[in-house]
Design a protein around this motif. Structure first.
Motif, mmCIF file in Angstrom:
data_model
loop_
_atom_site.group_PDB
_atom_site.id
_atom_site.type_symbol
_atom_site.label_atom_id
_atom_site.label_comp_id
_atom_site.label_asym_id
_atom_site.label_seq_id
_atom_site.Cartn_x
_atom_site.Cartn_y
_atom_site.Cartn_z
ATOM 1 N N ALA A 46 -2.793 26.695 2.479
ATOM 2 C CA ALA A 46 -2.530 25.941 1.248
ATOM 3 C C ALA A 46 -2.647 24.457 1.557
ATOM 4 O O ALA A 46 -2.654 24.051 2.716
ATOM 5 N N ASP A 47 -2.752 23.638 0.526
ATOM 6 C CA ASP A 47 -2.827 22.183 0.700
ATOM 7 C C ASP A 47 -1.406 21.652 0.807
ATOM 8 O O ASP A 47 -0.830 21.142 -0.142
ATOM 9 N N GLU A 48 -0.823 21.782 1.998
ATOM 10 C CA GLU A 48 0.585 21.432 2.201
ATOM 11 C C GLU A 48 0.879 19.956 1.980
ATOM 12 O O GLU A 48 1.965 19.601 1.551
ATOM 13 N N ILE A 49 -0.066 19.083 2.251
ATOM 14 C CA ILE A 49 0.174 17.650 2.030
ATOM 15 C C ILE A 49 0.372 17.382 0.544
ATOM 16 O O ILE A 49 1.320 16.709 0.144
ATOM 17 N N ALA A 50 -0.511 17.929 -0.306
ATOM 18 C CA ALA A 50 -0.370 17.734 -1.750
ATOM 19 C C ALA A 50 0.932 18.338 -2.256
ATOM 20 O O ALA A 50 1.633 17.742 -3.080
ATOM 21 N N VAL A 51 1.290 19.528 -1.746
ATOM 22 C CA VAL A 51 2.547 20.165 -2.148
ATOM 23 C C VAL A 51 3.726 19.282 -1.759
ATOM 24 O O VAL A 51 4.626 19.027 -2.570
ATOM 25 N N ASN A 52 3.726 18.776 -0.532
ATOM 26 C CA ASN A 52 4.824 17.912 -0.081
ATOM 27 C C ASN A 52 4.893 16.619 -0.880
ATOM 28 O O ASN A 52 5.979 16.140 -1.195
ATOM 29 N N GLN A 53 3.747 16.039 -1.219
ATOM 30 C CA GLN A 53 3.754 14.806 -2.012
ATOM 31 C C GLN A 53 4.352 15.054 -3.388
ATOM 32 O O GLN A 53 5.122 14.239 -3.889
ATOM 33 N N THR A 111 0.821 -1.198 0.000
ATOM 34 C CA THR A 111 0.000 0.000 0.000
ATOM 35 C C THR A 111 0.859 1.254 0.000
ATOM 36 O O THR A 111 0.617 2.178 -0.764
ATOM 37 N N ALA A 112 1.876 1.290 0.834
ATOM 38 C CA ALA A 112 2.730 2.471 0.913
ATOM 39 C C ALA A 112 3.465 2.702 -0.395
ATOM 40 O O ALA A 112 3.725 3.829 -0.778
ATOM 41 N N ASP A 113 3.793 1.597 -1.125
ATOM 42 C CA ASP A 113 4.510 1.732 -2.375
ATOM 43 C C ASP A 113 3.690 2.498 -3.401
ATOM 44 O O ASP A 113 4.228 3.212 -4.223
ATOM 45 N N ALA A 114 2.364 2.323 -3.395
ATOM 46 C CA ALA A 114 1.505 3.017 -4.338
ATOM 47 C C ALA A 114 1.193 4.431 -3.853
ATOM 48 O O ALA A 114 0.628 5.221 -4.589
ATOM 49 N N GLY A 115 1.528 4.766 -2.618
ATOM 50 C CA GLY A 115 1.240 6.085 -2.073
ATOM 51 C C GLY A 115 -0.201 6.229 -1.631
ATOM 52 O O GLY A 115 -0.694 7.329 -1.472
ATOM 53 N N LEU A 116 -0.893 5.122 -1.452
ATOM 54 C CA LEU A 116 -2.302 5.127 -1.077
ATOM 55 C C LEU A 116 -2.485 4.369 0.225
ATOM 56 O O LEU A 116 -1.756 3.423 0.504
ATOM 57 N N GLY A 117 -3.484 4.763 0.991
ATOM 58 C CA GLY A 117 -3.817 4.021 2.196
ATOM 59 C C GLY A 117 -4.671 2.825 1.826
ATOM 60 O O GLY A 117 -4.945 2.564 0.657
ATOM 61 N N THR A 118 -5.138 2.099 2.827
ATOM 62 C CA THR A 118 -5.988 0.943 2.548
ATOM 63 C C THR A 118 -7.407 1.364 2.190
ATOM 64 O O THR A 118 -8.121 0.623 1.522
ATOM 65 N N VAL A 119 -7.802 2.550 2.606
ATOM 66 C CA VAL A 119 -9.116 3.088 2.271
ATOM 67 C C VAL A 119 -9.003 4.606 2.297
ATOM 68 O O VAL A 119 -8.226 5.163 3.079
ATOM 69 N N GLY A 120 -9.743 5.285 1.431
ATOM 70 C CA GLY A 120 -9.658 6.739 1.442
ATOM 71 C C GLY A 120 -10.611 7.394 0.463
ATOM 72 O O GLY A 120 -11.239 6.742 -0.369
ATOM 73 N N ALA A 180 -3.898 14.886 -4.296
ATOM 74 C CA ALA A 180 -2.625 14.203 -4.064
ATOM 75 C C ALA A 180 -2.241 13.422 -5.320
ATOM 76 O O ALA A 180 -3.101 12.856 -5.985
ATOM 77 N N PRO A 181 -0.958 13.378 -5.659
ATOM 78 C CA PRO A 181 -0.534 12.697 -6.889
ATOM 79 C C PRO A 181 -1.007 11.249 -6.987
ATOM 80 O O PRO A 181 -1.483 10.824 -8.038
ATOM 81 N N ALA A 182 -0.886 10.487 -5.912
ATOM 82 C CA ALA A 182 -1.309 9.082 -5.956
ATOM 83 C C ALA A 182 -2.809 8.992 -6.216
ATOM 84 O O ALA A 182 -3.270 8.123 -6.968
ATOM 85 N N SER A 183 -3.587 9.884 -5.610
ATOM 86 C CA SER A 183 -5.030 9.893 -5.821
ATOM 87 C C SER A 183 -5.368 10.262 -7.261
ATOM 88 O O SER A 183 -6.268 9.677 -7.860
#
Length: 187
Positions: free
Chosen positions: A155-162, A5-14, A20-23
């Motif tokens: 700002a959407d800091e999580i998306a920026v950091n990703q 799951t972490a390799d794809a950058g996604l959680g188990t549910v969301g 976010a790039p993975a999304s």
């Protein structure tokens, strides 16, 4: 058994649609596989080591917010399809090895300082009064059952950091994480 799951950058549910790039990659594959131009995904769940179930429908904007009031359907997206889409979107980048991705994630089992923080991104409401109420409630040093707000941003800091993590050298990302952990250990 190893969790990819972490390799794809996604959680188990969301939820999807957070930018976010993975999304974005998962959304693009799901929309292409579903084939209906009016269909948009809003939720995903990892159902096996190699597949995600992505749910969606035809959205409508209700009260200034996108909602999915009609019937929902789902499509299965494989980890391989996600990897292919990432290669198409970021062809110059070589996907990091799974071990390299895992080393960037905080390890709560090792007593990481990062485990002492919760990062939340809120999409603020359109009305000015609602925006002000939320910003005032989340002001620096606000107390929530013993937790304190230590930083805020409009700002959407999580998306920026990703996005930065996707484009930066993994060693540089790890160096920044180490510096922040040391800084936070001193507080």
């Amino acid at each position: 058994m190893e969790d990819t799951t972490a390799d794809a950058g996604l959680g188990t549910v969301g939820m999807l649609g957070n930018g976010a790039p993975a999304s974005q990659v998962l959304e693009a594959v799901a929309m292409r596989k579903h084939g209906d131009p009016a269909w948009e995904p809003f939720h995903y769940e990892k159902i096996s080591e190699t597949e995600y179930e992505v749910s969606g429908g035809a959205p409508a904007v209700i009260g200034g917010v996108k909602k999915w009031p009609g019937p929902h359907s789902s499509v299965l997206v494989t980890v391989d399809e996600i990897a292919e889409e990432q290669q198409m979107r970021f062809p110059a980048q070589v996907a990091p090895e799974p071990a390299a991705v895992r080393q960037l994630l905080p390890d709560a089992a090792q007593g990481s300082v990062a485990a002492n923080f919760l990062t939340v991104v809120l999409q603020l409401p359109q009305d000015e009064q609602g925006r002000k109420r939320i910003c005032n409630a989340l002001g620096l040093d606000a107390d929530f059952f013993g937790a304190k707000v230590t930083a805020t941003s409009l700002a959407d800091e999580i998306a920026v950091n990703q996005l930065l993590e996707l484009r930066c050298d993994p060693a540089d990302v790890q160096d920044v994480r180490t510096r922040v952990a040391k800084r936070n250990a001193g507080t």
